[in-house]
Design an enzyme around this catalytic site. Sequence first.
Site, PDB file in Angstrom:
ATOM      1  N   HIS A 131       0.878  -1.200   0.000  1.00 23.80           N
ATOM      2  CA  HIS A 131       0.000   0.000   0.000  1.00 23.80           C
ATOM      3  C   HIS A 131       0.901   1.232   0.000  1.00 23.80           C
ATOM      4  O   HIS A 131       1.412   1.643   1.038  1.00 23.80           O
ATOM      5  CB  HIS A 131      -0.897  -0.010   1.244  1.00 23.80           C
ATOM      6  CG  HIS A 131      -1.875   1.129   1.305  1.00 23.80           C
ATOM      7  ND1 HIS A 131      -3.208   0.938   1.641  1.00 23.80           N
ATOM      8  CD2 HIS A 131      -1.737   2.462   1.094  1.00 23.80           C
ATOM      9  CE1 HIS A 131      -3.825   2.103   1.630  1.00 23.80           C
ATOM     10  NE2 HIS A 131      -2.956   3.055   1.310  1.00 23.80           N
ATOM     11  N   HIS A 173       1.612   5.299  -1.670  1.00 27.38           N
ATOM     12  CA  HIS A 173       1.204   6.463  -2.455  1.00 27.38           C
ATOM     13  C   HIS A 173       2.445   7.062  -3.117  1.00 27.38           C
ATOM     14  O   HIS A 173       3.371   7.486  -2.417  1.00 27.38           O
ATOM     15  CB  HIS A 173       0.545   7.518  -1.559  1.00 27.38           C
ATOM     16  CG  HIS A 173      -0.732   7.039  -0.944  1.00 27.38           C
ATOM     17  ND1 HIS A 173      -1.951   7.194  -1.558  1.00 27.38           N
ATOM     18  CD2 HIS A 173      -0.978   6.361   0.207  1.00 27.38           C
ATOM     19  CE1 HIS A 173      -2.899   6.655  -0.794  1.00 27.38           C
ATOM     20  NE2 HIS A 173      -2.329   6.139   0.275  1.00 27.38           N
ATOM     21  N   LEU A 174       2.431   7.088  -4.437  1.00 30.30           N
ATOM     22  CA  LEU A 174       3.571   7.679  -5.161  1.00 30.30           C
ATOM     23  C   LEU A 174       3.230   9.037  -5.772  1.00 30.30           C
ATOM     24  O   LEU A 174       4.119   9.718  -6.272  1.00 30.30           O
ATOM     25  CB  LEU A 174       4.063   6.724  -6.257  1.00 30.30           C
ATOM     26  CG  LEU A 174       4.877   5.521  -5.770  1.00 30.30           C
ATOM     27  CD1 LEU A 174       5.209   4.588  -6.931  1.00 30.30           C
ATOM     28  CD2 LEU A 174       6.161   5.966  -5.073  1.00 30.30           C
ATOM     29  N   ARG A 175       1.944   9.399  -5.760  1.00 34.81           N
ATOM     30  CA  ARG A 175       1.497  10.712  -6.265  1.00 34.81           C
ATOM     31  C   ARG A 175       1.826  10.889  -7.750  1.00 34.81           C
ATOM     32  O   ARG A 175       2.050   9.927  -8.455  1.00 34.81           O
ATOM     33  CB  ARG A 175       2.114  11.868  -5.449  1.00 34.81           C
ATOM     34  CG  ARG A 175       1.975  11.734  -3.937  1.00 34.81           C
ATOM     35  CD  ARG A 175       0.566  11.671  -3.458  1.00 34.81           C
ATOM     36  NE  ARG A 175       0.464  11.867  -2.019  1.00 34.81           N
ATOM     37  CZ  ARG A 175      -0.553  11.422  -1.279  1.00 34.81           C
ATOM     38  NH1 ARG A 175      -1.536  10.729  -1.834  1.00 34.81           N
ATOM     39  NH2 ARG A 175      -0.593  11.653   0.003  1.00 34.81           N
ATOM     40  N   ASN A 188      -5.401   7.155  -5.893  1.00 32.67           N
ATOM     41  CA  ASN A 188      -6.151   8.374  -5.516  1.00 32.67           C
ATOM     42  C   ASN A 188      -5.464   9.641  -5.992  1.00 32.67           C
ATOM     43  O   ASN A 188      -5.119  10.527  -5.224  1.00 32.67           O
ATOM     44  CB  ASN A 188      -6.429   8.423  -4.006  1.00 32.67           C
ATOM     45  CG  ASN A 188      -5.166   8.449  -3.140  1.00 32.67           C
ATOM     46  OD1 ASN A 188      -4.128   7.928  -3.533  1.00 32.67           O
ATOM     47  ND2 ASN A 188      -5.247   9.059  -1.972  1.00 32.67           N
ATOM     48  N   LYS A 206      -9.030  -0.505  -5.573  1.00 26.26           N
ATOM     49  CA  LYS A 206      -9.092   0.122  -4.250  1.00 26.26           C
ATOM     50  C   LYS A 206     -10.428   0.840  -4.077  1.00 26.26           C
ATOM     51  O   LYS A 206     -10.762   1.726  -4.872  1.00 26.26           O
ATOM     52  CB  LYS A 206      -7.934   1.131  -4.118  1.00 26.26           C
ATOM     53  CG  LYS A 206      -7.943   1.956  -2.843  1.00 26.26           C
ATOM     54  CD  LYS A 206      -7.584   1.135  -1.622  1.00 26.26           C
ATOM     55  CE  LYS A 206      -7.712   1.918  -0.330  1.00 26.26           C
ATOM     56  NZ  LYS A 206      -6.658   2.915  -0.150  1.00 26.26           N
ATOM     57  N   HIS A 260     -10.459   0.892   2.025  1.00 31.98           N
ATOM     58  CA  HIS A 260     -10.205   1.821   3.128  1.00 31.98           C
ATOM     59  C   HIS A 260     -11.436   1.736   4.020  1.00 31.98           C
ATOM     60  O   HIS A 260     -12.467   2.340   3.712  1.00 31.98           O
ATOM     61  CB  HIS A 260     -10.001   3.248   2.601  1.00 31.98           C
ATOM     62  CG  HIS A 260      -9.692   4.240   3.682  1.00 31.98           C
ATOM     63  ND1 HIS A 260      -8.555   4.999   3.697  1.00 31.98           N
ATOM     64  CD2 HIS A 260     -10.374   4.584   4.805  1.00 31.98           C
ATOM     65  CE1 HIS A 260      -8.536   5.779   4.768  1.00 31.98           C
ATOM     66  NE2 HIS A 260      -9.648   5.535   5.468  1.00 31.98           N
ATOM     67  N   HIS A 289      -4.585  -0.907   5.864  1.00 30.41           N
ATOM     68  CA  HIS A 289      -4.034  -0.167   7.013  1.00 30.41           C
ATOM     69  C   HIS A 289      -4.901  -0.305   8.259  1.00 30.41           C
ATOM     70  O   HIS A 289      -5.415   0.698   8.773  1.00 30.41           O
ATOM     71  CB  HIS A 289      -3.766   1.300   6.675  1.00 30.41           C
ATOM     72  CG  HIS A 289      -4.851   1.998   5.884  1.00 30.41           C
ATOM     73  ND1 HIS A 289      -6.175   1.987   6.257  1.00 30.41           N
ATOM     74  CD2 HIS A 289      -4.793   2.722   4.738  1.00 30.41           C
ATOM     75  CE1 HIS A 289      -6.866   2.679   5.374  1.00 30.41           C
ATOM     76  NE2 HIS A 289      -6.056   3.126   4.451  1.00 30.41           N
ATOM     77  N   ASP A 320       1.438   2.523   3.521  1.00 32.71           N
ATOM     78  CA  ASP A 320       0.570   3.707   3.412  1.00 32.71           C
ATOM     79  C   ASP A 320       1.395   4.985   3.520  1.00 32.71           C
ATOM     80  O   ASP A 320       0.933   6.006   4.047  1.00 32.71           O
ATOM     81  CB  ASP A 320      -0.567   3.700   4.445  1.00 32.71           C
ATOM     82  CG  ASP A 320      -1.658   4.713   4.092  1.00 32.71           C
ATOM     83  OD1 ASP A 320      -1.703   5.157   2.936  1.00 32.71           O
ATOM     84  OD2 ASP A 320      -2.443   5.064   4.986  1.00 32.71           O
ATOM     85  N   HIS A 341       3.006  14.447   1.622  1.00 30.39           N
ATOM     86  CA  HIS A 341       2.377  15.740   1.344  1.00 30.39           C
ATOM     87  C   HIS A 341       3.486  16.783   1.483  1.00 30.39           C
ATOM     88  O   HIS A 341       4.409  16.604   2.296  1.00 30.39           O
ATOM     89  CB  HIS A 341       1.286  16.058   2.357  1.00 30.39           C
ATOM     90  CG  HIS A 341       0.078  15.164   2.265  1.00 30.39           C
ATOM     91  ND1 HIS A 341      -0.940  15.381   1.375  1.00 30.39           N
ATOM     92  CD2 HIS A 341      -0.254  14.036   2.937  1.00 30.39           C
ATOM     93  CE1 HIS A 341      -1.867  14.433   1.514  1.00 30.39           C
ATOM     94  NE2 HIS A 341      -1.476  13.599   2.453  1.00 30.39           N
ATOM     95  N   ALA A 362      -3.810  14.638   5.746  1.00 32.16           N
ATOM     96  CA  ALA A 362      -3.605  13.335   6.400  1.00 32.16           C
ATOM     97  C   ALA A 362      -2.607  12.501   5.617  1.00 32.16           C
ATOM     98  O   ALA A 362      -2.719  12.360   4.403  1.00 32.16           O
ATOM     99  CB  ALA A 362      -4.936  12.594   6.504  1.00 32.16           C
TER     100      ALA A 362
END
Length: 336
Positions: free
Chosen positions: A10, A12-14, A38, A93, A132, A166, A238, A242, A254
């Site tokens: 899980h 996030h690579l953006r 996302n 997801k 989620h 998560h 996860d 940011h 978050a």
Amino acid sequence: MQLTMPLDMHLHLRDEDMLHNIAKDSVHTFSGAVVMPNLVPPVTTKESLLAYKKRILDAIGDEKFTPYMTLFFKPSYDKAFLESIRDELTAIKLYPAGITTNSEGGVSGFDVEELRPTLQAMSELDIPLCIHGETNGFVMDREAEFVSIYEKLANAFPKLKIIMEHITTKQSVEALDRHENLYATITLHHLLLTLDDVAGGMLQPHLFCKPIAKRPEDRDALLKVALEAHPKVMFGSDSAPHPREAKESCGCAAGVFTAPIALQVLAELFESKNASVENLQAFVSNNAQRIYGVKPMDKTVILEKKPFKVPSDYNGVVPIYANQEIAYSVKEVIYG
Ligand code: NCD
Ligand code: ZN
């Protein structure tokens, strides 16, 4: 200490600048990761999934790493579409609408009949469903309230692999053993933190994430199944970067950024709790290989017990333990 084919189930690579700022550091010690969809707009088509995968591969340059791609769940996906994308897709997801960063287009209400066409097709095509799991109730109760929805879906689609993403509560841990088709990812930060660490003293924006860290007994329940490498749990960081300004601001975003030091800190944690390297290996790779049926590329990460000072930031993104010393360093990453 040596770990082979570590996987982050899980991540996030953006996109765009942020992807370029954090990608190499996030993937360096992993053979592969399940990449979250996302983005704005979210990844919902074959074209956008393939284009995003290409942008990730461009951003990681010469790092050897497999991005396991995901789609953002829509109840309108039909079997023909899913068949056409099956080979490129590792999981789908599902976000409840508005529950976390960039989840506005998620699901409202969890009516089984409304979700059935897509979930039935996923079940038939053996596409795992990552969820989620939070309701829109009181923040500390959201995940525990969601357990009945996990169970409803697990009963309605017994052949569908459902991954509780998560998890942060003992209620989710208990649900694992009640349903053959429920699995879970656990983050590093939820093994380390309780709400006290986030908000018990001065507010710590870099430790604020969804789901919020819970009570000591919840963390203990997570630790137990992670340290024993329960066969249905997998590591999923996860790691959710940011920009510093979005965290150190009124209206803190978050997400905790952990990927660059996750394996090193897990090594320290397992050692401090007298858990074996074999269990760590199962938690960070073997369980996920079995559950997802993936064959990761060969990568061996050699960790040594040598203090490492965590940087203050990675291109403007503040990691967990910024400016602090951790016990393990990466000695070498060997390919092939
Ligand atoms: C994630 C993000 O920033 O994309 N944030 C978080 O707090 N974990 C989204 C998510 O996984 O909930
Ligand atoms: Zn996430």
